[in-house]
Write a protein that holds these residues in place. Structure first.
Motif, PDB file in Angstrom:
ATOM      1  N   LEU A 400       8.685  11.776  -8.132  1.00  0.00           N
ATOM      2  CA  LEU A 400       8.005  10.723  -7.368  1.00  0.00           C
ATOM      3  C   LEU A 400       6.674  11.225  -6.806  1.00  0.00           C
ATOM      4  CD1 LEU A 400      11.123   9.154  -5.659  1.00  0.00           C
ATOM      5  CD2 LEU A 400       9.664   8.079  -7.373  1.00  0.00           C
ATOM      6  N   ARG A 428      12.879   3.799  -6.615  1.00  0.00           N
ATOM      7  CA  ARG A 428      11.609   3.909  -5.872  1.00  0.00           C
ATOM      8  C   ARG A 428      10.440   3.362  -6.660  1.00  0.00           C
ATOM      9  NH1 ARG A 428      12.796   5.239  -0.569  1.00  0.00           N
ATOM     10  NH2 ARG A 428      14.962   5.852  -0.831  1.00  0.00           N
ATOM     11  N   VAL A 753       4.040   9.389  -1.956  1.00  0.00           N
ATOM     12  CA  VAL A 753       5.436   9.504  -1.513  1.00  0.00           C
ATOM     13  C   VAL A 753       5.630  10.913  -0.963  1.00  0.00           C
ATOM     14  CG1 VAL A 753       7.832   9.501  -2.290  1.00  0.00           C
ATOM     15  CG2 VAL A 753       6.225   7.862  -3.223  1.00  0.00           C
ATOM     16  N   VAL A 757      12.858  12.128   0.875  1.00  0.00           N
ATOM     17  CA  VAL A 757      13.225  10.776   0.447  1.00  0.00           C
ATOM     18  C   VAL A 757      14.669  10.535   0.863  1.00  0.00           C
ATOM     19  CG1 VAL A 757      13.452   9.273  -1.555  1.00  0.00           C
ATOM     20  CG2 VAL A 757      11.701  11.035  -1.538  1.00  0.00           C
TER      21      VAL A 757
END
Ligand code: G6P
Length: 760
Positions: A400, A428, A753, A757
């Motif tokens: 990500l 995501r 990002v 997470v």
């Protein structure tokens, strides 16, 4: 006319004109000087003479005047003297002048008129003369005029001589200047221009000229720079045209690295590609006080490297080298390959516990034996599962991060280490196109069903847009497994699985190797024998025939079964004792796992037992080499073996079989291949065997060694045609092509990002 000739002629003309003008001006100046000098001389003389002549004229002493003028006539350059009264009548005239004086020149007439001194150049009887006319006075009256004539021919003669000399000077000067100019033009302009022209011509006609042949200095440096840039643009354009032509030509035939490069770039259209695997393509290690970079033994690495090189993406993998940390930047990135950086390797570090639970535990003690039907029981521990989940999260976070700024990125996850990652990424980034390729077999639903976390694994995998296996049978098993355990819709005609509105395509992509397109013809049939004898001699063995096996020491590879078949072969065919040696290259693998340690021991003991049984002098049936060999080290064995033996009890594909075929430029050598390896679906011209059947395997060995060269040739040619056509570039091209054709959610605006997470 050539530019240099035109330039030379105009230069010569200009130099001549300028020199002539200069000489003429010089000549004029010198003539003016002579004129002035003569004028001055005449004036002084006239003044002197007038002083004597005036009283004589006043007193009408004409006889004395005559004597006076005659006396002067003999002086240098004087042509004559005359004294006139105011009526303009000569009262005294020198004897040489008298006959030439039929009328008076202008200065004399003017002096008679205005009583002033006048001088000038005149012509008398065709002779150039200078005359000065000075009034003679009886103050205040003008009583007559004294005129002195000088011969001026010498001025013309001197001017002519000067002009001649000047002309000769001009001619010599023009000649020298022209010569020097011509040489300068030739050396300084014509030669470099000629070299540049030849250089450009060579470039145009396709021969590769050397940049150093171009003039490098002075005025030509900018031209050379521009021409070099033009040349490299031309080269690029030509290479691109060749590539395209090559692609068009081979559109229906072979895939190459070049074709893959063009294809992938076209399909990605600028989108970023990220590959994820556990094994890294380059590992940095401390050796002999230096940091060395090495390529780990892995079929996966062999397969994926050309793809990354082709599309300059990012490869995320676990850092396993003890110098890995010292070779990356603060973001964990390093450009690779080391000598020719083409893509980015992003390393992910795991703790020892994470690596233990994820890699040795769940992946290799759980999933590996679960998917390979090799009768080693899978071990499932909750702690391993947790580590597996956590490590998948780490890698998903890395993905990500890498795609945070990219629109519609393409993610290629690799293998059984990352079953959970596709869903983690897609949750995501629904706009990302995510594929996972499963490099090992997928077993039937019953076998897979023993995994306590089968639903979670399947759900994670179905987050992907595309799931690839080596062969159709593995796809079918996967569909059956999903069908039995999850709520979803399966389209068996088009191989789609739809779960919670998301569709996953399941397809076979048989992996392969890169085949060298430049064939090295082997004319001397003795060569392989000599090379083989040399190889064996280095191992301390003498034998006529050689077999080879190349494997990680893994229980799925059927190595003990292979050794037992060799034993049986030597029992059944004693003529091959002292003649046939089998070289087993076995690289130690996953050595922290007890099952692998046991296997290493079993393999070593089996080889020793069989050797003890048959060994004589400097011959033995099995040579076991248990260290990692590079591809370059293995190639001579592939090239010279009579038989290559692949006896996997279960294998997704097995690239050793294809590497052996790819290496046989001589169309010789026999492949004995397990029917439980994916490769057997493509290489039907191998001697396909059941590795559990020792008898059958030993007979296949015998048949391979007895096979006629013609039959070997036909079989190898057919197998080579298959491997050449279905090569690694085709694998990557069809996988990426299929993935890029999938429509995903609309691209979102990429945002950064953070690495933390929260997963559901
Ligand atoms: C074999 C399998 C691959 C797997 C690799 C892992 O080559 O076919 O699918 O990724 O082993 O080996 P490793 O040494 O990384 O555990």
């Amino acid at each position: 006319m050539r530019l240099t000739s035109r330039l030379s002629i105009s230069l010569i003309a200009s130099v001549a004109v300028v020199s002539l003008a200069f000489a003429y001006a010089q000549m004029r100046a010198s003539r003016r000087g002579l004129d002035r000098e003569l004028g001055r001389h005449a004036l002084v003389l006239a003044e002197t003479l007038s002083k004597s002549a005036q009283p004589l004229l006043k007193n009408h002493s004409y006889r004395d005047l005559e004597r006076l003028v005659d006396q002067f006539e003999n002086r240098e350059q004087i042509a004559g003297v005359v004294v006139l009264n105011m009526a303009g009548e000569p009262v005294a005239v020198s004897s040489r002048l008298a006959p030439r004086l039929d009328n008076y020149p202008e200065p004399v007439r003017q002096a008679l008129q205005d009583g002033l001194t006048h001088a000038g150049f005149v012509s008398l009887g065709g002779d150039p003369l200078h005359v000065i006319a000075m009034p003679l006075r009886d103050e205040p009256l003008v009583i007559g005029v004294l005129a002195i004539f000088h011969d001026a021919a010498y001025i013309q003669q001197q001017s002519a001589a000067l002009w001649r000399r000047a002309l000769i000077g001009v001619a010599i000067q023009t000649f020298l200047i022209a010569l020097i100019t011509l040489l300068t033009i030739r050396i300084g302009i014509a030669r470099p221009l000629k070299r540049t022209t030849e250089w450009l011509r060579e470039l145009r006609t396709g021969t590769e000229p050397h940049a150093s042949e171009m003039p490098q200095k002075g005025e030509f440096a900018p031209l050379t720079r521009e021409a070099s840039q033009l040349a490299s643009s031309l080269r690029e354009a030509r290479a691109a045209a060749e590539r395209e032509a090559h692609l068009r030509e081979s559109a229906e035939s072979n895939w190459t690295a070049e074709r893959l490069r063009v294809f992938v770039r076209g399909r990605l259209g600028g989108d970023h590609l990220v590959a994820v695997s556990n094994r890294e393509p380059y590992e940095h290690v401390h050796r002999d006080n230096t940091i060395q970079c090495r390529v780990p033994a892995s079929g996966l690495v062999t397969a994926l490297e050309p793809v990354l090189c082709a599309c300059e993406g990012t490869w995320i993998a676990q850092a396993t080298g003890d110098a890995d940390r010292e070779t990356v930047n603060e973001a964990g990135r390093v450009r690779v390959p080391p000598e020719n950086n083409q893509y980015t390797l992003r390393r992910v570090w795991l703790t020892q516990e994470e690596e233990q639970g994820f890699y040795f535990g769940f992946a290799n003690e759980g999933l590996w034996p679960l998917c390979h039907i090799a009768h080693t029981r899978p071990i499932f521990r909750s702690s391993d599962w947790e580590a597996y989940h956590t490590v998948n999260q780490h890698f998903a976070a890395a993905v990500l991060e890498e795609i945070a700024r990219e629109e519609s990125p393409v993610v290629l996850a690799q293998d059984y280490h990352f079953a959970l990652l596709p869903r983690m990424v897609k949750q995501r980034r629904p706009d990302a196109r995510v594929a996972i390729f499963w490099h090992i077999p997928w077993p039937n639903p019953e076998a897979f069903g023993i995994c306590p976390w089968q639903r979670e694994l399947l759900d994670g995998l179905l987050g992907a847009d595309l799931i690839g296996f080596h062969i159709q049978a593995h796809c079918n098993n996967f569909l059956d497994t999903v069908d039995r355990s999850l709520e979803c819709r399966i389209d068996r005609e088009h191989f789609f699985i739809t779960r919670d509105g998301h569709r996953t395509l399941v397809q076979p992509f048989p992996i392969s190797v890169a085949v060298d397109h430049v064939e090295t013809p082997i004319h001397n049939t003795e060569l392989p024998h000599l090379e083989r004898a040399g190889l064996l001699a280095k191992l301390g063995v003498r034998a006529t025939y050689m077999g080879v096996g190349v494997d990680r020491i893994d229980y799925t590879k059927g190595i003990p079964e292979r050794f037992r078949a060799i034993e049986r072969f030597l029992e059944n065919c004693p003529a091959y004792r002292n003649e046939f040696t089998f070289v087993q290259i076995g690289s130690p693998s996953r050595t922290h796992i007890t099952r692998y340690q046991d296997l290493m021991q079993e393999v070593t003991e089996e080889a020793e037992r069989i050797n003890r049984r048959f060994q004589t002098g400097n011959w033995k049936p099995i040579v076991l080499l248990t260290r990692q060999h590079s591809h370059q080290e293995i190639l001579p064995y592939y090239r010279t073996a009579d038989v290559c033996v692949v006896t996997s009890l279960h294998d997704g594909m097995n690239l050793v079989a294809k590497e052996f075929v790819a290496a046989r430029h001589d169309d010789q050598g026999v492949l004995v291949l397990s029917r439980f390896a994916g490769a057997s679906h493509e290489l039907a011209d191998a001697l396909v065997v059941n590795p559990y059947d020792v008898e059958e395997l030993s007979q296949a060995l015998h048949r391979a060694l007895e096979m006629s060269p013609e039959e070997r040739g036909i079989r190898m040619q057919r197998m080579r045609a298959v491997v050449k056509e279905r090569n690694i570039y085709r694998w990557a091209g069809s996988l990426i092509g299929e993935l890029c054709a999938i429509r995903t959610a609309a691209p979102r605006k990429p945002t950064l990002v953070r690495s933390v997470v929260n997963w559901p």
